[in-house]
Design a protein around this motif. Structure first.
Motif, PDB file in Angstrom:
ATOM      1  N   LYS A   1       0.751  -1.230  -0.135  1.00  0.00           N
ATOM      2  CA  LYS A   1       0.030   0.038  -0.169  1.00  0.00           C
ATOM      3  C   LYS A   1       0.769   1.276  -0.142  1.00  0.00           C
ATOM      4  CE  LYS A   1      -3.962  -2.057   2.630  1.00  0.00           C
ATOM      5  NZ  LYS A   1      -4.661  -2.121   3.872  1.00  0.00           N
TER       6      LYS A   1
ATOM      7  N   GLU B   1       0.873   4.211  -2.619  1.00  0.00           N
ATOM      8  CA  GLU B   1       0.906   5.710  -2.360  1.00  0.00           C
ATOM      9  C   GLU B   1       1.991   6.640  -3.057  1.00  0.00           C
ATOM     10  OE1 GLU B   1      -1.697   6.858  -1.434  1.00  0.00           O
ATOM     11  OE2 GLU B   1      -2.785   5.555   0.064  1.00  0.00           O
TER      12      GLU B   1
ATOM     13  N   TRP C   1      -8.634  -2.660  -1.825  1.00  0.00           N
ATOM     14  CA  TRP C   1      -8.029  -1.424  -1.091  1.00  0.00           C
ATOM     15  C   TRP C   1      -8.037  -0.168  -2.295  1.00  0.00           C
ATOM     16  CZ3 TRP C   1      -3.381   1.019  -2.262  1.00  0.00           C
ATOM     17  CH2 TRP C   1      -3.108   2.083  -1.284  1.00  0.00           C
TER      18      TRP C   1
ATOM     19  N   GLU D   1     -11.592   0.961  -3.177  1.00  0.00           N
ATOM     20  CA  GLU D   1     -12.107   1.793  -2.351  1.00  0.00           C
ATOM     21  C   GLU D   1     -11.444   3.119  -2.122  1.00  0.00           C
ATOM     22  OE1 GLU D   1     -11.940  -0.344   1.182  1.00  0.00           O
ATOM     23  OE2 GLU D   1     -13.696  -1.995   0.517  1.00  0.00           O
ATOM     24  N   ARG D   2     -10.215   2.956  -2.565  1.00  0.00           N
ATOM     25  CA  ARG D   2      -9.291   4.243  -2.319  1.00  0.00           C
ATOM     26  C   ARG D   2      -9.624   5.332  -3.346  1.00  0.00           C
ATOM     27  NH1 ARG D   2      -6.264   7.967  -3.032  1.00  0.00           N
ATOM     28  NH2 ARG D   2      -3.977   8.289  -2.400  1.00  0.00           N
ATOM     29  N   TRP D   3     -10.044   4.911  -4.661  1.00  0.00           N
ATOM     30  CA  TRP D   3     -10.372   5.796  -5.539  1.00  0.00           C
ATOM     31  C   TRP D   3     -11.906   5.729  -5.962  1.00  0.00           C
ATOM     32  CZ3 TRP D   3      -6.915   9.424  -6.995  1.00  0.00           C
ATOM     33  CH2 TRP D   3      -5.423   9.121  -6.678  1.00  0.00           C
TER      34      TRP D   3
END
Length: 352
Positions: A71, A75, A105, A108-110
């Motif tokens: 992750k 980032e 992830w 959901e992150r985007w």
């Protein structure tokens, strides 16, 4: 570099993307490399410049496993490599942990959709449940391999302890998805990427080919240095995945000779047709070895040192057992081997 690799061409020579960075391979096509906690220590992931409904951004192809350090690298990629643009969707070639692990992830992150074949999506969903997680590992795998001759107590205990292996790397998958089907023409940034189905390695693997760019994202179906793992799983013991895989390879024959192949492991290369021929030859050589050895009835476990000359750890043994059974099953279904169940419950294969 082994002799077979010398017959392939590596346009980037020895260049590799640094952690958190990418390398551009073609206009709008970027290569990311992430670590894996296995002997196979990396996976290649891809960024494709995109525009969906008038919004500029990026499509991600494949995700890496669920680990905090992965992750963190993503980032860094978001800061360094997106040119200030958002991620618009996530495409996953297939449901193995290194490909789908972080899909939940990233989506959901985007707040973006997951694109994947239905069979691999449903399989991933099942494997992340307690019932499915147990069925693809642990005691079920022990029983499967025991029936094929693996009776080493220490190894079986280590395999039994891997019942949460998949869930540990893929804790969950997105609740919704967009289905990819064979022949589907996906518009990515104004370019058509054709989905090419492949069987044998996963239930319904999808590679992506862009004729405009002469680029193939091959996933795990075509790899430059190693052969694709093709295994008979415990939940489908009568499967014949190797025949499916070999037939699937021929789906790439119509692609141009100078196609740039972007594999999930190893370096981008040219020489697709040569590599397909090498894979057919590789498996024919294994078939020949098995037929020669099985003049005396043998189990899959007894075949391992014939097919794999190197020392195997438990993780590698699970793949090797699956592959040995796949070769035996393929020859059995071709009528080249007979199969009997011994008095102690082990399948023995004999050349006819």
């Amino acid at each position: 570099m082994n002799p077979l690799e010398h017959k392939l061409t590596y346009p980037l020579d020895k260049q590799l993307p640094e952690p958190g960075r990418s390398l551009e391979l073609a206009p709008g096509v970027r290569w990311i490399k992430m670590p894996l906690p296995f002997a196979l220590d990396h996976i290649n992931l891809w960024l494709l410049r995109d525009n969906i409904d008038g919004q500029d951004g990026w499509t991600i192809v494949d995700c890496g496993v669920t680990r905090d350090e992965i992750k963190e690298q993503w980032e860094q990629v978001f800061v360094n490599e997106l040119d200030g643009l958002p991620v618009l969707r996530v495409i996953v070639t297939h449901m193995h942990p290194d490909h789908i692990g972080l899909a939940h992830w990233l989506c959901e992150r985007w707040n973006v959709p997951l694109w994947i074949s239905m069979t691999d999506y449903v399989t991933a969903c099942y494997w992340t449940t307690s019932t499915g997680g147990s069925s693809n590992g642990g005691q079920a795998t022990v029983d499967h391999f025991s029936k094929h001759g693996l009776r080493v107590p220490e190894t079986l205990e280590e395999i039994r302890a891997r019942k949460s292996y998949y869930v540990g790397l893929v804790p969950r998958v997105p609740a919704k998805f967009v289905r990819i089907m064979d022949g589907h023409q996906i518009d990515i940034g104004g370019h058509k990427w054709e989905a090419i189905v492949g069987y044998g390695h996963s239930p319904e693997h999808m590679s992506l080919f862009c004729a405009d760019k002469k680029v193939l994202i091959s996933g795990d179906m075509v790899l430059p240095r190693i052969s694709t793992n093709v295994s008979v799983p415990n939940y489908e013991p009568e499967a014949n995945p190797l025949q499916l895989y070999l037939s699937s390879l021929d789906r790439y024959q119509p692609l141009p000779e100078d196609t740039l192949v972007l594999p999930s492991h190893g370096r981008p290369f040219k020489g697709l047709h040569e590599r397909i021929a090498q894979q057919h030859q590789h498996h024919q050589e294994r078939f020949d070895e098995v037929l020669t050895a099985c003049v005396t009835p043998l189990s899959a476990f007894e075949i391992l040192p014939i097919m794999f000359k190197r020392k195997l750890d438990t993780h590698q043994t699970t793949f090797a057992m699956g592959e040995a059974i796949a070769h035996l099953n393929a020859l059995y279904f071709r009528g080249k081997l007979s199969r009997t169940l011994s008095d102690d419950g082990i399948y023995l294969f004999k050349t006819l």
